[in-house]
Write an enzyme that holds these catalytic residues in place. Structure first.
Site, mmCIF file in Angstrom:
data_model
loop_
_atom_site.group_PDB
_atom_site.id
_atom_site.type_symbol
_atom_site.label_atom_id
_atom_site.label_comp_id
_atom_site.label_asym_id
_atom_site.label_seq_id
_atom_site.Cartn_x
_atom_site.Cartn_y
_atom_site.Cartn_z
ATOM 1 N N LYS A 120 6.688 12.065 -1.916
ATOM 2 C CA LYS A 120 6.792 10.879 -1.050
ATOM 3 C C LYS A 120 8.234 10.405 -0.970
ATOM 4 C CE LYS A 120 5.583 5.980 -1.184
ATOM 5 N NZ LYS A 120 4.913 4.951 -1.975
ATOM 6 N N CYS A 135 4.635 0.461 6.878
ATOM 7 C CA CYS A 135 4.555 -0.610 5.892
ATOM 8 C C CYS A 135 5.593 -1.650 6.333
ATOM 9 C CB CYS A 135 4.901 -0.019 4.534
ATOM 10 S SG CYS A 135 4.634 -1.116 3.131
ATOM 11 N N THR A 182 2.262 4.349 -4.576
ATOM 12 C CA THR A 182 3.267 4.200 -5.634
ATOM 13 C C THR A 182 4.383 3.247 -5.213
ATOM 14 O OG1 THR A 182 4.254 6.215 -4.733
ATOM 15 C CG2 THR A 182 2.994 6.447 -6.770
ATOM 16 N N ARG A 183 4.969 2.558 -6.198
ATOM 17 C CA ARG A 183 6.168 1.733 -6.008
ATOM 18 C C ARG A 183 7.106 1.975 -7.188
ATOM 19 N NH1 ARG A 183 4.496 1.193 -1.550
ATOM 20 N NH2 ARG A 183 4.291 -0.706 -0.325
ATOM 21 N N HIS A 206 0.859 -1.187 0.000
ATOM 22 C CA HIS A 206 0.000 0.000 0.000
ATOM 23 C C HIS A 206 0.900 1.243 0.000
ATOM 24 C CE1 HIS A 206 0.996 -0.986 4.153
ATOM 25 N NE2 HIS A 206 0.942 0.318 4.392
ATOM 26 N N HIS A 239 15.380 0.340 5.619
ATOM 27 C CA HIS A 239 15.733 -0.102 6.972
ATOM 28 C C HIS A 239 15.621 1.071 7.953
ATOM 29 C CE1 HIS A 239 16.778 -3.681 4.889
ATOM 30 N NE2 HIS A 239 17.842 -3.171 4.327
ATOM 31 N N LYS A 244 7.756 -4.054 -8.033
ATOM 32 C CA LYS A 244 7.892 -3.826 -9.480
ATOM 33 C C LYS A 244 7.837 -5.135 -10.266
ATOM 34 C CE LYS A 244 12.006 -2.022 -8.517
ATOM 35 N NZ LYS A 244 12.154 -2.546 -7.121
HETATM 36 C C1 LIG Z 1 7.550 1.310 2.530
HETATM 37 C C2 LIG Z 1 7.797 0.349 1.419
HETATM 38 C C3 LIG Z 1 8.271 0.814 0.208
HETATM 39 C C4 LIG Z 1 8.540 -0.063 -0.834
HETATM 40 N N1 LIG Z 1 8.955 0.446 -2.039
HETATM 41 C C5 LIG Z 1 9.119 -0.382 -3.089
HETATM 42 C C6 LIG Z 1 9.392 0.163 -4.368
HETATM 43 O O1 LIG Z 1 9.477 1.383 -4.532
HETATM 44 N N2 LIG Z 1 9.525 -0.707 -5.412
HETATM 45 C C7 LIG Z 1 9.410 -2.055 -5.243
HETATM 46 O O2 LIG Z 1 9.568 -2.780 -6.227
HETATM 47 N N3 LIG Z 1 9.121 -2.592 -4.039
HETATM 48 C C8 LIG Z 1 8.967 -1.790 -2.968
HETATM 49 N N4 LIG Z 1 8.625 -2.292 -1.746
HETATM 50 C C9 LIG Z 1 8.526 -3.743 -1.584
HETATM 51 C C10 LIG Z 1 7.215 -4.277 -2.092
HETATM 52 O O3 LIG Z 1 6.168 -3.404 -1.773
HETATM 53 C C11 LIG Z 1 7.006 -5.663 -1.517
HETATM 54 O O4 LIG Z 1 8.103 -6.479 -1.944
HETATM 55 C C12 LIG Z 1 5.704 -6.303 -1.989
HETATM 56 O O5 LIG Z 1 4.636 -5.450 -1.714
HETATM 57 C C13 LIG Z 1 5.516 -7.635 -1.292
HETATM 58 O O6 LIG Z 1 4.276 -8.188 -1.678
HETATM 59 P P1 LIG Z 1 3.737 -9.515 -0.979
HETATM 60 O O7 LIG Z 1 2.636 -9.999 -1.827
HETATM 61 O O8 LIG Z 1 4.889 -10.409 -0.686
HETATM 62 O O9 LIG Z 1 3.198 -9.030 0.453
HETATM 63 P P2 LIG Z 1 1.741 -8.437 0.797
HETATM 64 O O10 LIG Z 1 1.289 -7.529 -0.279
HETATM 65 O O11 LIG Z 1 1.801 -7.931 2.184
HETATM 66 O O12 LIG Z 1 0.805 -9.698 0.700
HETATM 67 C C14 LIG Z 1 0.803 -10.761 1.606
HETATM 68 C C15 LIG Z 1 -0.653 -11.059 1.894
HETATM 69 O O13 LIG Z 1 -0.783 -12.309 2.522
HETATM 70 C C16 LIG Z 1 -1.842 -12.195 3.462
HETATM 71 N N5 LIG Z 1 -1.701 -13.287 4.432
HETATM 72 C C17 LIG Z 1 -0.618 -13.570 5.187
HETATM 73 N N6 LIG Z 1 -0.850 -14.617 5.982
HETATM 74 C C18 LIG Z 1 -2.119 -15.032 5.740
HETATM 75 C C19 LIG Z 1 -2.941 -16.059 6.256
HETATM 76 N N7 LIG Z 1 -2.515 -16.901 7.215
HETATM 77 N N8 LIG Z 1 -4.193 -16.211 5.763
HETATM 78 C C20 LIG Z 1 -4.649 -15.386 4.787
HETATM 79 N N9 LIG Z 1 -3.917 -14.364 4.277
HETATM 80 C C21 LIG Z 1 -2.653 -14.184 4.742
HETATM 81 C C22 LIG Z 1 -1.602 -10.828 4.046
HETATM 82 O O14 LIG Z 1 -2.709 -10.332 4.753
HETATM 83 C C23 LIG Z 1 -1.252 -10.028 2.829
HETATM 84 O O15 LIG Z 1 -2.374 -9.448 2.214
HETATM 85 C C24 LIG Z 1 8.347 -1.450 -0.671
HETATM 86 C C25 LIG Z 1 7.855 -1.936 0.548
HETATM 87 C C26 LIG Z 1 7.581 -1.046 1.580
HETATM 88 C C27 LIG Z 1 7.047 -1.575 2.875
#
Ligand SMILES: Cc1cc2nc3c(=O)[nH]c(=O)nc-3n(C[C@H](O)[C@H](O)[C@H](O)COP(=O)(O)OP(=O)(O)OC[C@H]3O[C@@H](n4cnc5c(N)ncnc54)[C@H](O)[C@@H]3O)c2cc1C
Length: 377
Positions: free
Chosen positions: A262, A311, A48-49, A45, A267, A344
């Site tokens: 933004k 986040c 933007t990324r 969330h 870390h 991304k």
């Molecule tokens: C501040 C911040 C800035 C970032 N900036 C960048 C950027 O500029 N560019 C970039 O490429 N990346 C960036 N990233 C990294 C990127 O956003 C993450 O790598 C990516 O969003 C990870 O996605 P995900 O699907 O792994 O996690 P999530 O999107 O968190 O999805 C995991 C999902 O699993 C669900 N879940 C977990 N356990 C269970 C369960 N037991 N039962 C049901 N549901 C469950 C959770 O509720 C969640 O919705 C950033 C991250 C952050 C925090």
């Protein structure tokens, strides 16, 4: 009991794309998400990324990035809305630092068009930047940003159009092998499937306890501030950036979607957390950490704070992704440890995870860098 070809555990950035790629190939799929779709408790969330083709982290990511760009454009076409915005991108730091030398290495290895700019040239072309002499930047015209919330929504809706079932507000409490398949228990029901794909983000280690030291959640903070010279921070005037500075690694975006420039710092306070119990409020210390970088490198953005949000990063020990099947359990695959740079790639990760499910662990890409065995041997 209802049975599926595949269940996707976690419908965030990676899970939504995985669901889409599975459904589009004709799989009968179920996505299970513990919160409301599009929630702000995980990692995907904040409007933007960054997306960029030059990749300081490792040149091996570049072929995946080329495919990711293609799939972002394809999803825009499918969804009928814009998800990818090109602003150009800058990888900034000392000439011999990891950011600049790594970015340059990826450009040279993959013949990515780029320009080396010194601090004065950067400020001249992009006046929002005020960098100390001695800093340089690799400018890459393909840099830009994607929209995480819209990405999740569009991938889920496209998956549903191919028949995917999606359950929000339902938590997976347990999964186990049943013969060559799996059984998944939630706080509502029990399901069976041939394959399980775990895309649980910061909760990865709760779904697979062996990942505890390999997928470590870390609290992050994003800030939005009112620019004093807004024209310098518009998308057509301000490229996205990653900056290796003496205070740490900052990243930032032009004003888009919500008010304010933004910025964040990798870390942030080094806080490893439990995603179920972490502090999601932001305080003055969080603000001061980010304000320091704004004052120093972006003084024309140094207006009032408009918003701050927490986040979660999920860090692997070497900060490279984990994309693999579970050792000894080939019907379960995992996408985790995105270490703050995964979004991304969401489109191509969806495709890779669908390949894993379909091809029994094989993928059309060289995924050697992302194998679990690098930590287990
Ligand atoms: C501040 C911040 C800035 C970032 N900036 C960048 C950027 O500029 N560019 C970039 O490429 N990346 C960036 N990233 C990294 C990127 O956003 C993450 O790598 C990516 O969003 C990870 O996605 P995900 O699907 O792994 O996690 P999530 O999107 O968190 O999805 C995991 C999902 O699993 C669900 N879940 C977990 N356990 C269970 C369960 N037991 N039962 C049901 N549901 C469950 C959770 O509720 C969640 O919705 C950033 C991250 C952050 C925090």
């Amino acid at each position: 009991m209802t049975s599926y070809d595949a269940i996707v555990l976690g419908v965030g950035g990676m899970g939504s794309a995985t669901l889409y790629h599975l459904a589009r190939r004709g799989y009968r799929v179920l996505g299970i998400e513990q919160f409301s779709l599009g929630h702000e408790m995980g990692s995907s969330h904040g409007v933007t990324r960054i997306i960029r083709l030059a990749y300081a982290e490792h040149p091996s990511y570049v072929p995946l990035l080329r495919r990711a760009y293609h799939l972002w454009r394809e999803m825009e076409h499918t969804a009928g809305e814009r998800l990818l915005f090109i602003t150009g991108g800058l990888d900034i730091g000392a000439p011999e630092g990891e950011m600049v030398s790594g970015s340059l290495r990826s450009c040279l290895e993959h013949e990515i068009p780029h320009q080396m700019l010194d601090a004065a040239e950067i400020s001249h072309r992009f006046p929002g930047y005020r960098l100390p002499a001695g800093m340089v930047g690799v400018y890459q015209s393909d840099g830009g940003f994607v929209l995480p919330e819209r990405s999740i929504a569009t991938h889920v809706m496209a998956a549903q159009s191919f028949g995917a079932e999606v359950h929000g507000c339902e938590r997976v409490v347990e999964w186990c092998e049943i013969g060559a398949g799996i059984e998944v228990k939630t706080d509502r029901d029990t399901y069976r499937a041939g394959r399980l794909i775990i895309t649980a983000g910061p909760w990865a280690a709760q779904a697979v306890p062996a990942l505890r030291p390999l997928a470590v959640p870390e609290r992050q903070v994003m800030i939005w501030v009112q620019p004093l010279r807004p024209e310098r921070f518009a998308p057509d005037a301000f490229p996205i950036f990653n900056m290796e500075a003496q205070e740490g690694r900052y990243y930032g975006f032009p004003v888009y979607g919500v008010p304010g420039f933004k910025m964040g710092r990798f870390h942030h306070r080094g806080e490893h957390v439990d995603p179920n119990r972490m502090n999601r409020d932001c305080d003055r210390e969080d603000e001061a950490i980010l304000r320091e970088g704004i004052v120093r490198y972006f003084p024309d953005a140094n207006g009032p704070t408009l918003a701050m949000k927490t986040c979660l990063f999920t860090n692997s020990p070497d900060e490279h992704f984990i994309l693999d099947t579970l050792p000894g359990v080939p019907q379960v695959s995992i996408a985790a440890g995105f270490s703050g740079h995964g979004f991304k790639f969401a489109t191509v990760i969806g495709e890779i995870m669908a390949d894993f499910a379909l091809e029994g662990g094989c993928s059309r890409y060289d995924l050697g860098l992302f194998k679990l065995e690098r930590f287990l041997s």
